[in-house]
Design an enzyme around this catalytic site. Sequence first.
Site: not given
Length: 354
Positions: A141, A186, A219, A243, A247
């Site tokens: 970001y 990751k 994942d 983020d 959601d």
Amino acid sequence: MDALITLLPGDGIGPEVAQSGKNVLARIGQQFGHNFTFSEQYIGGSAIDHCNDPLPSNTISSCKESDAVILGAVGGPKWDNPNAKIRPEQGLLGLRAVLKVFANIRPVQIIPSLSNASPLKEELLKDIDLLVIRELTGGIYFGKKERTKESASDLCIYQKYEIERIIRIAANLAKARKNKLCSVDKANVLETSRLWRDVTTNLLANEFPNTNVEHLLVDAAAMYLISRPADFDVIVTENMFGDILTDEASMLAGSMGMLPSASIGDEKVGLYEPIHGSAPDIAGKGIANPCGMIGSIALLLRHSLNLEEEAKLVEDAIYNTIENGARTADLTKKQNKALSTVEMTQKIIDNLEF
Ligand code: IPM
Ligand code: MG
């Protein structure tokens, strides 16, 4: 107690839910004899319209002088031109950076009677009580961005101290719960994630040897959030993964509109916002779910003002209002029975049991 609160309604449904939050806080203040003063300022698209700047200097100075900041939402199609140099989101990201609120706390709790609002089977939703700690002021970001006609890049960069401080916050929060910490990265692909995993492993071994730690690739974490959500206690992760995963996690609770958040750092001022966006499709209709915002007010009372009793009252009022059957449009198929934002807020205020 005297407290100065900056209110940043923002765009879309932001002003509608911000008003709900303000009303709940005002009612708590009235009952407990707290003197809450509000300073309302522009941010995001409305700030671009009024001041040609998504984060005007008056907004920054008001926030810095406050005890806490409440934010509705930013963004909308009006400012969505992909070639625009200034965007509403820069206001929010800039504010997170100037307030140095690097830890974003997003609790996911399921109110039992909402289990039919979630797309998941009811048996999967039992016993879910998870807390996502999202790193908020680093990573992709905030890294350097470049764009030519033919290519574009966003730099993802993390410093060791940024990882250490967020892991410490997450491990301390886990300690007060089931002491189970899941760090999401990751590390099979990204260098930043390999640093994240090394720093996390070392810090936890040295400072939190009794914490039960699991490392998951993002994942797999996305899959397990759906297949075994109740196994999680505290999840800690970097900015963008947090983020996306929050959601996803909001669907466990039935609606994005339910989830609150608190953003804190080492300095005094905390930032409180629902996790949902500006929802331009329903803006101005008065039907937005105010629960995520009102839940954020509870977090403000707890984390910024140290008013645990008041925080718990607000959380119980949300819980009881929903358990008594009150629903906004996002939570029910019976649209003709859905309550407006104002009606839902009033029911929650009426359910504050002083
Ligand atoms: C959030 C939002 C923001 C983010 C947007 C509006 C910039 O999605 O708070 O989750 O990506 O952080
Ligand atoms: Mg988001």
